[in-house]
Design a protein around this motif. Structure first.
Motif, PDB file in Angstrom:
ATOM      1  N   ALA A  71       5.171  10.051  -7.130  1.00 46.15           N
ATOM      2  CA  ALA A  71       6.108   8.943  -7.611  1.00 46.15           C
ATOM      3  C   ALA A  71       6.553   9.380  -9.062  1.00 46.15           C
ATOM      4  CB  ALA A  71       5.341   7.693  -7.636  1.00 46.15           C
ATOM      5  N   SER A  72       5.711  10.006  -9.890  1.00 43.21           N
ATOM      6  CA  SER A  72       6.385  10.341 -11.297  1.00 43.21           C
ATOM      7  C   SER A  72       7.154  11.449 -11.082  1.00 43.21           C
ATOM      8  CB  SER A  72       5.029  10.819 -12.032  1.00 43.21           C
ATOM      9  OG  SER A  72       4.150   9.595 -12.161  1.00 43.21           O
ATOM     10  N   HIS A  73       6.977  12.382 -10.190  1.00 39.12           N
ATOM     11  CA  HIS A  73       7.760  13.406  -9.996  1.00 39.12           C
ATOM     12  C   HIS A  73       9.238  13.092  -9.511  1.00 39.12           C
ATOM     13  CE1 HIS A  73       9.788  17.134  -8.586  1.00 39.12           C
ATOM     14  NE2 HIS A  73       9.616  16.585  -7.407  1.00 39.12           N
ATOM     15  N   PHE A  74       9.295  12.257  -8.626  1.00 40.89           N
ATOM     16  CA  PHE A  74      10.616  11.602  -8.085  1.00 40.89           C
ATOM     17  C   PHE A  74      11.397  10.772  -9.313  1.00 40.89           C
ATOM     18  CE2 PHE A  74       8.963  11.557  -3.470  1.00 40.89           C
ATOM     19  CZ  PHE A  74       9.515  12.943  -3.131  1.00 40.89           C
ATOM     20  N   LYS A  75      10.524   9.934 -10.142  1.00 40.56           N
ATOM     21  CA  LYS A  75      11.170   9.308 -11.282  1.00 40.56           C
ATOM     22  C   LYS A  75      12.014  10.533 -12.061  1.00 40.56           C
ATOM     23  CE  LYS A  75      11.508   6.127 -14.628  1.00 40.56           C
ATOM     24  NZ  LYS A  75      11.299   5.079 -14.801  1.00 40.56           N
ATOM     25  N   SER A  76      11.176  11.519 -12.361  1.00 47.61           N
ATOM     26  CA  SER A  76      11.736  12.533 -13.474  1.00 47.61           C
ATOM     27  C   SER A  76      12.895  12.949 -12.932  1.00 47.61           C
ATOM     28  CB  SER A  76      10.850  13.540 -13.659  1.00 47.61           C
ATOM     29  OG  SER A  76      10.412  14.378 -12.507  1.00 47.61           O
ATOM     30  N   ALA A  84      18.876   1.345  -9.610  1.00 45.65           N
ATOM     31  CA  ALA A  84      17.948   0.869 -10.832  1.00 45.65           C
ATOM     32  C   ALA A  84      16.768   0.185 -10.223  1.00 45.65           C
ATOM     33  CB  ALA A  84      18.814   0.119 -11.698  1.00 45.65           C
ATOM     34  N   TYR A  85      17.194  -0.631  -9.115  1.00 47.51           N
ATOM     35  CA  TYR A  85      16.025  -1.337  -8.632  1.00 47.51           C
ATOM     36  C   TYR A  85      14.949  -0.533  -7.919  1.00 47.51           C
ATOM     37  CZ  TYR A  85      13.828  -4.330  -4.950  1.00 47.51           C
ATOM     38  OH  TYR A  85      13.117  -4.719  -4.268  1.00 47.51           O
ATOM     39  N   PHE A  86      15.516   0.305  -7.049  1.00 47.52           N
ATOM     40  CA  PHE A  86      14.662   1.247  -6.493  1.00 47.52           C
ATOM     41  C   PHE A  86      13.962   2.035  -7.391  1.00 47.52           C
ATOM     42  CE2 PHE A  86      17.741   0.472  -2.848  1.00 47.52           C
ATOM     43  CZ  PHE A  86      16.862  -0.523  -2.124  1.00 47.52           C
ATOM     44  N   ILE A  87      14.475   2.474  -8.447  1.00 46.29           N
ATOM     45  CA  ILE A  87      13.730   3.395  -9.426  1.00 46.29           C
ATOM     46  C   ILE A  87      12.626   2.381 -10.191  1.00 46.29           C
ATOM     47  CG2 ILE A  87      14.086   4.260 -11.732  1.00 46.29           C
ATOM     48  CD1 ILE A  87      16.716   5.497 -10.816  1.00 46.29           C
ATOM     49  N   GLU A 109       0.831  -1.097  -0.092  1.00 48.64           N
ATOM     50  CA  GLU A 109      -0.186   0.113  -0.056  1.00 48.64           C
ATOM     51  C   GLU A 109       0.899   1.307   0.075  1.00 48.64           C
ATOM     52  OE1 GLU A 109      -3.510   1.751  -0.470  1.00 48.64           O
ATOM     53  OE2 GLU A 109      -3.366  -0.323  -0.011  1.00 48.64           O
ATOM     54  N   PRO A 110       1.304   1.819  -1.351  1.00 47.33           N
ATOM     55  CA  PRO A 110       1.920   3.104  -1.169  1.00 47.33           C
ATOM     56  C   PRO A 110       1.191   4.192  -0.694  1.00 47.33           C
ATOM     57  CG  PRO A 110       1.713   1.971  -3.326  1.00 47.33           C
ATOM     58  CD  PRO A 110       1.001   1.202  -2.471  1.00 47.33           C
ATOM     59  N   THR A 111       2.066   4.969   0.083  1.00 50.17           N
ATOM     60  CA  THR A 111       1.357   6.268   0.677  1.00 50.17           C
ATOM     61  C   THR A 111       2.574   7.352   0.308  1.00 50.17           C
ATOM     62  OG1 THR A 111       2.669   6.383   2.777  1.00 50.17           O
ATOM     63  CG2 THR A 111       0.728   4.977   2.647  1.00 50.17           C
ATOM     64  N   GLN A 112       1.983   8.536   0.444  1.00 46.86           N
ATOM     65  CA  GLN A 112       2.672   9.660  -0.157  1.00 46.86           C
ATOM     66  C   GLN A 112       4.255   9.737   0.862  1.00 46.86           C
ATOM     67  OE1 GLN A 112       1.255  13.674  -0.077  1.00 46.86           O
ATOM     68  NE2 GLN A 112      -0.662  13.016  -1.434  1.00 46.86           N
ATOM     69  N   LEU A 120      11.003   6.240  -0.010  1.00 49.58           N
ATOM     70  CA  LEU A 120      11.888   5.635  -1.237  1.00 49.58           C
ATOM     71  C   LEU A 120      12.873   6.634  -2.023  1.00 49.58           C
ATOM     72  CD1 LEU A 120      12.323   3.208  -3.130  1.00 49.58           C
ATOM     73  CD2 LEU A 120      10.208   3.689  -4.353  1.00 49.58           C
ATOM     74  N   ASN A 121      12.276   7.813  -2.163  1.00 47.02           N
ATOM     75  CA  ASN A 121      13.159   8.849  -2.889  1.00 47.02           C
ATOM     76  C   ASN A 121      14.445   9.011  -2.322  1.00 47.02           C
ATOM     77  OD1 ASN A 121      13.642  10.436  -5.295  1.00 47.02           O
ATOM     78  ND2 ASN A 121      13.588  11.989  -3.575  1.00 47.02           N
TER      79      ASN A 121
END
Length: 139
Positions: free
Chosen positions: A131-136, A108-111, A86-89, A95-96
């Motif tokens: 999550a998308s923001h951190f990915k960018s 790479a695994y954590f990304i 259950e991901p939360t903010q 994670l970031n």
């Protein structure tokens, strides 16, 4: 988990809606840190965050400071397990922090875990957006 540790976690859960939640959290964390089985508190802490995703646990807060003491000693695996349930903010933000401290294959695994969160079915749009923001930031 020993009964005393369970009681400490129940104390946290009971105070979660109170004004003094962060103060109670500092007290509970202090008690947990004195225990030999302190690592065993990580799973119930993540379960608490999953159950109450809209609670302000601090920035980062005493619970994050506590679990991060086990960085490179099992914390990351427990975090990933939580994110799969259950991901939360708050846990995506955690994670970031792990990604920022990782390199090479581990990074790479954590990304990839971030990618899984972005694709998580029926997930709150704010969490997907975070999550998308951190990915960018890591592309």
């Amino acid at each position: 988990m020993q009964n005393e540790l369970k009681q400490l976690m129940m104390k946290l859960a009971k105070s979660i809606m109170n004004e003094d939640f962060i103060d109670v959290t500092y007290d509970v964390v202090e008690e947990i840190e004195e225990r030999e089985d302190a690592f065993e508190a990580i799973l119930p802490i993540f379960k608490l965050m999953e159950k109450y995703p809209n609670i302000n646990f601090g920035r980062p807060g005493p619970l994050v400071h506590f679990v991060e003491k086990f960085y490179k000693n099992g914390y990351e695996e427990k975090l990933v397990e939580s994110l799969k349930r259950e991901p939360t903010q708050h846990t995506v933000w955690m994670l970031n922090r792990v990604i920022n401290g990782s390199q090479g294959d581990r990074k790479a695994y954590f990304i990839n875990v971030l990618d899984n969160i972005i694709a998580f079915p029926n997930l709150d749009e704010e969490i997907v957006s975070l999550a998308s923001h951190f990915k960018s930031l890591h592309e």
